[in-house]
Design an enzyme around this catalytic site. Structure first.
Site, mmCIF file in Angstrom:
data_model
loop_
_atom_site.group_PDB
_atom_site.id
_atom_site.type_symbol
_atom_site.label_atom_id
_atom_site.label_comp_id
_atom_site.label_asym_id
_atom_site.label_seq_id
_atom_site.Cartn_x
_atom_site.Cartn_y
_atom_site.Cartn_z
ATOM 1 N N LYS A 115 -76.331 17.625 114.341
ATOM 2 C CA LYS A 115 -77.278 18.134 113.351
ATOM 3 C C LYS A 115 -77.311 17.181 112.166
ATOM 4 O O LYS A 115 -76.456 17.231 111.275
ATOM 5 C CB LYS A 115 -76.890 19.532 112.858
ATOM 6 C CG LYS A 115 -78.007 20.200 112.050
ATOM 7 C CD LYS A 115 -77.522 21.229 111.066
ATOM 8 C CE LYS A 115 -77.091 20.643 109.755
ATOM 9 N NZ LYS A 115 -78.184 20.034 108.951
ATOM 10 N N CYS A 152 -69.958 7.952 99.090
ATOM 11 C CA CYS A 152 -68.748 8.688 98.732
ATOM 12 C C CYS A 152 -67.617 7.777 98.279
ATOM 13 O O CYS A 152 -66.798 8.158 97.448
ATOM 14 C CB CYS A 152 -68.295 9.548 99.907
ATOM 15 S SG CYS A 152 -68.012 8.609 101.426
ATOM 16 N N GLU A 179 -67.852 14.131 90.922
ATOM 17 C CA GLU A 179 -68.631 13.135 91.661
ATOM 18 C C GLU A 179 -70.100 13.228 91.246
ATOM 19 O O GLU A 179 -70.736 14.268 91.389
ATOM 20 C CB GLU A 179 -68.505 13.372 93.170
ATOM 21 C CG GLU A 179 -69.220 12.325 93.994
ATOM 22 C CD GLU A 179 -69.039 12.521 95.482
ATOM 23 O OE1 GLU A 179 -68.869 11.520 96.201
ATOM 24 O OE2 GLU A 179 -69.078 13.686 95.933
ATOM 25 N N GLU A 202 -64.949 14.709 106.054
ATOM 26 C CA GLU A 202 -64.978 13.512 105.194
ATOM 27 C C GLU A 202 -65.870 13.872 104.019
ATOM 28 O O GLU A 202 -67.085 13.990 104.164
ATOM 29 C CB GLU A 202 -65.504 12.315 105.986
ATOM 30 C CG GLU A 202 -65.196 10.979 105.321
ATOM 31 C CD GLU A 202 -66.310 10.527 104.409
ATOM 32 O OE1 GLU A 202 -66.160 10.701 103.173
ATOM 33 O OE2 GLU A 202 -67.315 10.008 104.898
#
Length: 481
Positions: free
Chosen positions: A180, A288, A387, A254
């Site tokens: 997906k 990331c 972040e 992750e």
């Protein structure tokens, strides 16, 4: 830019292209023009059920998990060759959906074929069976077997490679897969499905069902899904882990990062600058592992800013289809709004806006934002801790190495990092004290043949390397009396 994009109209389920039973459509919006460039069908929960049923049947009754590893490897090599024939198409799909500069996407897309070839080679020598002896002299056979049906859920920022990490390792192990991709960036997943189809893998081994949140949640809750492999935000990762804990489904995550580059007092700033320019704001900071916190000695902070700021302001921001462009737009309107909110928070929190912070002059259309640097950033500030996922970097002063270690480790994340020093062993000792899953001394390297993943709220499990294959294996011990 290039040839028109082909709008998908089907899902790939059980080895066939299947038209949707329902009418909802998803849209891909160009980050350059702000116009819809692709409309395609959105999978619904019953589409997920069909995909999972196909993967379940292929795992429980099909040949794939029962093949010799060398036979699976031959299929993976075919997929790699088919991907290689379409690298330019893959690079443009990435650029057009996300706004990543074409000069960068062309450089990075070969990793997709590399991953398939790497895992093909690895499984030909991997110890799927280990014969041991007990103290009483009896035999023990330890087997490493595929975990089962796996859901592979990938994000929008690096659409194909982050999916390929999962698919290549999962298929190599003997698992069957339901993919997906992010609803904003489906095109590379369709290319991958076409390559897998052309390679002739058995029916149901790989299934593609692009979908939004509702059907995605249905997928992770499905009792016939043995494992979920996810790359994305920490918040969504926590949700997936909670859902999967109810049936103890296997999970690898992750997740986000707030990675620090620590320039030790003896660092050569001139030599450090090229890698910091590339990796502090790659893909407009939407990566990331970006080095978004730059820790420099207070005694040399002005020296560093005098080098870094002119390099940042000189970055060419513009059309990502232009090979000369170094930074394109953010991927979507909500992403730019999010980053603008963090810039406002940085100002309100007392940080010094050293450069950037607004939309570039002359780029009134598109989700553009200037590369932005804050100085005088401290651990109590929002822009230090959270972040941002945009072209915003914080320059942080430290007094000594103890202070640098404390500040490097002072977030809930632990994905990546870098240490710069003229003395490699000194940098290595410092790197050992950083609580993060990956580090580079004097640069930044992410290599698909070696493990990548994070500590703490940056996730669990590893992708890449033998450890990436381990993600998709269970251990079975057979004693012979």
């Amino acid at each position: 830019m290039t040839q028109p994009l082909k709008a998908p109209d089907s899902f790939f389920i059980n080895g066939e292209w299947v038209r949707p039973r329902h009418g909802p459509m998803l849209e891909v919006v160009s980050p350059v023009t702000e116009e819809v460039i692709v409309r395609y069908p959105e999978a619904q929960p019953d589409d997920m059920d069909r995909a999972v049923a196909a993967a379940r049947a292929a795992f429980d009754h099909g040949p794939w998990p029962r093949m010799a590893p060398s036979e699976r490897a031959s299929y993976l090599r075919r997929v790699a060759s088919l991907i290689e024939a379409r690298l330019e198409e893959i690079a443009w799909a990435w650029t057009r959906q996300v706004g990543a500069p074409i000069s960068l996407t062309r450089k990075l897309v070969p990793q997709n074929a590399t991953l398939f070839r790497y895992y093909a080679e690895l499984i030909e020598t991997y110890p799927f069976r280990d014969d041991r002896k007990r103290d009483d002299g009896g035999a023990v056979r330890v087997l490493r077997e595929p975990v089962g049906v796996c859901a592979a859920i990938s994000p929008w920022n690096a659409p194909m490679v982050l999916l390929t990490y999962k698919i290549a390792a999962g298929l190599a192990s003997g698992c069957t897969m339901v993919a997906k991709p992010s609803p904003e960036t489906p095109l590379e997943a369709y290319i991958l499905a076409e390559c897998i189809e052309a390679a002739g893998l058995p029916r149901g081994v790989f299934n593609l069902v692009p979908a939004g949140r509702e059907a995605g949640d249905h997928l992770i809750r499905h009792r016939d899904v043995d494992k979920v492999a996810f790359t994305g935000s920490t918040a969504v990762g926590k949700h997936i882990m909670k859902v999967c804990s109810e049936r103890l489904a296997r999970v690898s995550l992750e997740l986000g990062g707030k990675s620090a580059a620590v320039l030790l007092p003896d660092a050569d700033f001139q030599k450090a600058l090229p890698s910091l320019m590339v990796y502090s704001m790659p893909i407009s900071g939407q990566v990331c592992f970006s080095l978004t916190r730059l820790l420099v000695p207070n005694s040399r902070k002005d020296e560093f800013l005098d080098l870094f700021l002119p390099a940042v302001t000189a970055l060419k921001v513009g059309d990502p289809g232009d090979p000369a462009t170094q930074m394109g737009p953010l991927a979507m309107a909500r992403q730019r709004e999010r980053v603008e909110g963090y810039i406002a928070a940085g100002r309100a929190g007392g940080a010094t806006l050293a450069c950037g912070g607004k939309r570039p002059a002359g780029l009134d259309k598109g989700f553009y934002l200037e590369p932005t640097v804050f100085s005088d950033v401290t651990p109590d500030m929002k822009i230090f801790q959270e972040e941002i996922f945009g072209p915003v970097v914080s320059v942080i002063g430290y007094d000594d190495e103890e202070d640098a270690v404390k500040k490097a480790n002072a977030t809930r994340y632990g994905l990546n990092g870098a240490v710069y020093s003229r003395d490699v062993e000194r940098a290595f000792r410092f790197a050992q004290r950083m609580r993060t899953g990956g580090l580079t001394i004097n640069g930044l390297i992410v290599d698909p043949k070696h493990p990548f993943g994070g500590y703490r709220e940056s996730g669990m499990g590893r992708e890449g390397g033998p450890e990436g294959l381990d993600n998709y294996l269970e251990v079975k011990t057979i004693h012979i009396a």
